[in-house]
Design an enzyme around this catalytic site. Structure first.
Site, mmCIF file in Angstrom:
data_model
loop_
_atom_site.group_PDB
_atom_site.id
_atom_site.type_symbol
_atom_site.label_atom_id
_atom_site.label_comp_id
_atom_site.label_asym_id
_atom_site.label_seq_id
_atom_site.Cartn_x
_atom_site.Cartn_y
_atom_site.Cartn_z
ATOM 1 N N ASP A 27 -42.564 32.616 -37.180
ATOM 2 C CA ASP A 27 -43.752 33.460 -37.068
ATOM 3 C C ASP A 27 -43.658 34.710 -37.925
ATOM 4 O O ASP A 27 -44.565 35.022 -38.701
ATOM 5 C CB ASP A 27 -43.979 33.867 -35.601
ATOM 6 C CG ASP A 27 -44.280 32.675 -34.708
ATOM 7 O OD1 ASP A 27 -44.814 31.681 -35.214
ATOM 8 O OD2 ASP A 27 -43.987 32.740 -33.495
ATOM 9 N N ASP A 69 -46.899 38.157 -25.389
ATOM 10 C CA ASP A 69 -46.277 39.218 -26.170
ATOM 11 C C ASP A 69 -47.288 40.051 -26.947
ATOM 12 O O ASP A 69 -47.079 41.247 -27.170
ATOM 13 C CB ASP A 69 -45.233 38.636 -27.121
ATOM 14 C CG ASP A 69 -43.918 38.326 -26.423
ATOM 15 O OD1 ASP A 69 -43.721 38.830 -25.297
ATOM 16 O OD2 ASP A 69 -43.096 37.585 -26.987
#
Length: 425
Positions: free
Chosen positions: A35, A144
């Protein structure tokens, strides 16, 4: 005001504006995984920004030199590595222990606890570097993003937050295509699973784990081993709610966690397989391994049961649940979390003592506990002849305790008859 003075003033303003416009620095929370690697290229190509990567070490035991090299290869103008293990344990994990931090009674909040600390460090780097933005690699489906965005905005409401994966609505397969197209190296673990780790535990998801019926393969675990070995005992010592030693050896909390991750983990203790309700409104299947966290919280709860009154315990459970929910939901910086901590801290003044536990084939069982603050009294609890409990007091207590229940049941049955006592009344 003289024209020359005005001219100087406007020149100063124009220079300041030009400097701001030329500042295209962004600080990215960088793990070196899929990511955040994709994020570096996206911030460079789509936002035309100079990327500063920052890795915060919360005990994940990564190869930080490798992460630094990867950042450089991706074209970041600078990489910062911050060792925050001690701070993470002493300011975040210790509070979670006192609060018996478990989301939905199962997840020990390892990732959730680290996010406000990481956000705080990223914001400090952004200030030092005079960056105009911060960035993270969170998806729009996860928790998150909530934790980072709220934490960063709480520290500086004016900061620009960029979340490339969310903005592009990327999925893992699309990220891997993007990575291959932009020569971002992938490893086998990235291809199969998504992992996050720190000293308090590991989280594993994606791949076959997305099938809630599929059993997690043993190879995904690093801390927990299903070894068929003889049973062992351990003694965990607490002072004011925090572990200060194990097996008759004084240790720092960090060392206690490391010790228990090994000792409890080798007995197969600490795997959590959980269908979890995310903040964003979806259910997911989450796999966690946290031998030390599981062991410490079980022991801590048991010691609280010995030293706190039933009224404290009942109310503290409500507070603990609310505290855990807030941390999970990204509300570490909310004033209520601090208010709850004050109550929790007050209850921990008496949570001092030892808990003895038996470890065997994935089973963790408390088999003994003792404390100078124990509310247990043998002379009251014993069924032997040396008991000082007056059993005759129980009859009157039971009648008073159950009076409303008895009357309510009598009324619900619409009994036409009245007792002699009721007729006198």
């Amino acid at each position: 005001m003289p024209l020359s003075t005005l001219t100087k003033k406007y020149k100063s303003i124009l220079i300041s504006v030009a400097l701001v416009m030329s500042n295209k620095k962004v600080v990215l929370a960088f793990s070196g995984g899929l990511d955040t690697s994709v994020c570096v290229k996206y911030l460079q190509s789509k936002h035309n920004m100079d990327v500063i990567t920052a890795t915060i070490d919360c005990g994940q035991e990564d190869d930080f030199d490798k992460i630094r090299k990867k950042s450089k290869n991706l074209g970041a103008i600078r990489h910062v590595n911050i060792d925050a293990k001690k701070e993470f344990v002493e300011r975040y994990v210790n509070r979670s222990i006192k609060a018996n931090g478990l989301y939905q009674g199962k997840y020990p909040l390892a990732t959730a606890l680290a996010r406000p600390l990481i956000a705080d460090k990223i914001m400090k780097v952004a200030t030092q570097e005079n960056a105009i933005a911060v960035a993270h690699g969170c998806t729009g489906k996860g928790n998150d993003q909530v934790r980072f965005d709220i934490a960063m905005s709480s520290i500086d409401p004016g900061i620009k937050i960029i979340a490339p994966i969310r903005e592009l609505n990327l999925t893992r397969d699309l990220e891997m295509k993007y990575a291959k197209k932009n020569n971002i190296p992938l490893n086998e673990e990235i291809k199969e699973y998504s992992t996050d780790a720190n000293v308090w535990g590991r989280a594993i998801e994606a791949g076959i784990l997305e099938d809630p019926w599929a059993e997690p393969p043993e190879e995904i675990f690093m801390l927990v081993k299903n070894n068929n070995i003889p049973a062992e005992y351990l003694e965990l010592e607490f002072e004011n709610g925090i572990p200060i030693g194990v097996d008759n050896r004084k240790m720092s909390l960090t060392d206690v966690i490391t010790y228990l991750n090994i000792k409890a983990g080798k007995h197969g203790i600490g795997v959590i397989d959980h269908i979890e309700d995310r903040v964003v409104g979806i259910k997911t299947r989450e796999i966690y391994e946290a031998p030390a966290a599981h062991t410490i919280i079980v022991a801590h709860k048991d010691l609280e049961q010995l030293v706190l009154t039933k009224h404290e315990l009942r109310f503290k459970q409500i507070v603990d649940d609310q505290w855990s929910w807030m941390v999970y939901s990204g509300l570490w910086f909310d004033p209520l979390r601090e208010d709850l901590d004050r109550f929790i801290d007050a209850t921990q003044n008496r949570v001092t003592g030892k808990v003895k536990m038996k470890l065997q084939n994935g089973s963790l069982r408390v088999v003994g506990r003792k404390s100078k603050n124990s509310l247990y009294r043998h002379t009251l609890a014993t069924y032997a002849s040396d008991s000082i409990f007056d059993q005759n007091l129980a009859k009157g207590f039971i009648e008073l305790w159950g009076m409303e229940t008895v009357i309510a049941n009598r009324l619900s049955k619409n009994s036409p008859t009245k007792s002699k006592r009721e007729m006198k009344e």
